[in-house]
Enzyme design. Sequence first.
Site, mmCIF file in Angstrom:
data_model
loop_
_atom_site.group_PDB
_atom_site.id
_atom_site.type_symbol
_atom_site.label_atom_id
_atom_site.label_comp_id
_atom_site.label_asym_id
_atom_site.label_seq_id
_atom_site.Cartn_x
_atom_site.Cartn_y
_atom_site.Cartn_z
ATOM 1 N N GLU A 182 -96.134 -7.325 -37.495
ATOM 2 C CA GLU A 182 -97.040 -8.246 -38.179
ATOM 3 C C GLU A 182 -96.208 -9.406 -38.698
ATOM 4 O OE1 GLU A 182 -100.360 -8.470 -41.783
ATOM 5 O OE2 GLU A 182 -99.268 -6.608 -41.430
ATOM 6 N N ARG B 28 -89.182 7.203 -39.563
ATOM 7 C CA ARG B 28 -88.743 5.877 -39.980
ATOM 8 C C ARG B 28 -87.264 5.892 -40.342
ATOM 9 N NH1 ARG B 28 -92.900 3.456 -44.361
ATOM 10 N NH2 ARG B 28 -91.580 1.646 -43.957
ATOM 11 N N LYS C 292 -91.790 -4.179 -47.418
ATOM 12 C CA LYS C 292 -91.886 -5.640 -47.308
ATOM 13 C C LYS C 292 -92.349 -6.252 -48.621
ATOM 14 C CE LYS C 292 -92.645 -6.753 -42.430
ATOM 15 N NZ LYS C 292 -93.614 -7.305 -41.463
#
Length: 570
Positions: free
Chosen positions: A42, A272, A282
């Site tokens: 994104e 992850r 983020k």
Amino acid sequence: MEEKRITENEEKRSLSFVEQFVKEDLEAGKNGGRLQTRFPPEPNGYIHIGHAKAICMDFGVAERFGGVCNLRFDDTNPSKEDTEYVDSILHDIEWLGFKWGNLYYASDYFDKLWDLAVWLIKQGLAYVDEQTSEQIAAQKGTPTQPGVASPFRDRPIEENLRLFEHMNTPEAVEGSMVLRAKLDMANPNMHFRDPVIYRIIQTPHHRTGTKWHCYPMYDFAHGQSDYFEGVTHSICTLEFVPHRPLYDKFVDLLQEKDQQHDYRPRQIEFNRLNLTYTVMSKRKLKALVDEKLVNGWDDPRMPTVCGMRRRGYSAQSIRNFIDSIGYTKFDALNDYALLEAAVRDDLNKKACRVSAVLNPVKLVITNYPEGKSEELTAVNNPEDEADGTHTITFSRELWIERDDFMEVAEKKFQRLAPGKEVRLKNAYIIKCDEEHPCDKDAEGNVTTIYATYDPETRSGLPGADRKIKGKTLHWLSANHCLPAEVRLYDRLFSVENPAADVHDFHELLNPQSLTVLKNCYVEQYLKEKQPGDFLQFQRIGYFTPDLDSTPDHLVFNRTVGLKDTWAKKN
């Protein structure tokens, strides 16, 4: 599809479970023997080393088995997205050494996704809900308690179509209504309880401008975009495990609409990448930038790819680290020291060896002729002869590290002290004066050290073999070096797992994460070095020129020390 020939190094490495799944699918002839992956970031921030792990998997598995990996920007939320982030992501992926087959955007499919949503409404499988987000959340229930149906769940189809059209107008009010899929409010998987698939956002899109005022949610756009593109393996992280049934459900509905059942993407999840002494959120990284707690997204303390590049990490070292920790089904916290070890190992093979003095004190060679200087040869990299040599100037007055001298030396001190001998790197053996070893200022600080040299011991001469107990010291000619600023970077946070700590993450920042040294000296050879050049300041660590560096004001970043001192210090 013919399998790509595997290199010798790849052959030695065992397959990850993801690669094993892909291999089995190819051998079974699924999807016509095709392999197509994608990396779908994104564009709402700069990518970090956690994304780099996904990049290495998405692109790496395609490379290993002769498939293709496409890049697709998930640009479904214009309120958080920007072309700045798009450009940075493109650059970072290329810097890591990967090439995408095709470049796509989720916005390429906005018309198709809208048509699918209209089809769902007409099938009685979607409805417009005018409740607040808080009301919708409260009605969803719990994993052990079924949800409560929205009062708008059985709204007439024609009314839903009219309201959905209204949602995509400039007059629509953000938050006033959403489109929800009508699935199963009693499903134990909370994601199936009539998920929101469209919401109103009145922010111009960085690609489509003001054409759209209503945008699809990630869960609705992601699987369909994979399907439109022909993705065979949708590889993502473990938090998407509970989303997988919904991913498959929406693909089923799309296939039902298009009457195509011969192909479907397969979602596979892996763990992850989490690192000690940093955060990967983020939101928190953006807060650090916005509150100027760091100097931008590319601050060398940040876990962003651009930050690590600016700090002097090589792309190969990051890839080696990711390969070393592997891919599993279990989340883990990886030690930052493992990343630094991978950086050291790679830079040891690449870095040019040079001299720099960070805490200088003057050394005078009293028996070396005044006004004389000589050019000595320095090997650029003992690990690679092809890197050649450069020259360094030797003279009567030198700079050495202040810590390399003690007026009253401990018994085990093997550097410069009254009556003791040391070798100067690439130069001579010197001996510190016993009667007058140094001068001091009024506060008792050493200002000048005095020594004599043995002219028969220059490196390369027979006398260079003379054995001494002292260590080899680095140095610089005081009249043949350049001033420099050196920035010493350390862990950004002072606790091992700041992401899990109950305190405000602002309170956990390491106050010693950046130390700036203004009065340093480096070889003249470094004047033309550029950001991204790998250097080893001998006996100190690995460094690179910073983006702020100019020929008139040299600035160097410490990439990593020669040894791990953090664990010992803490």
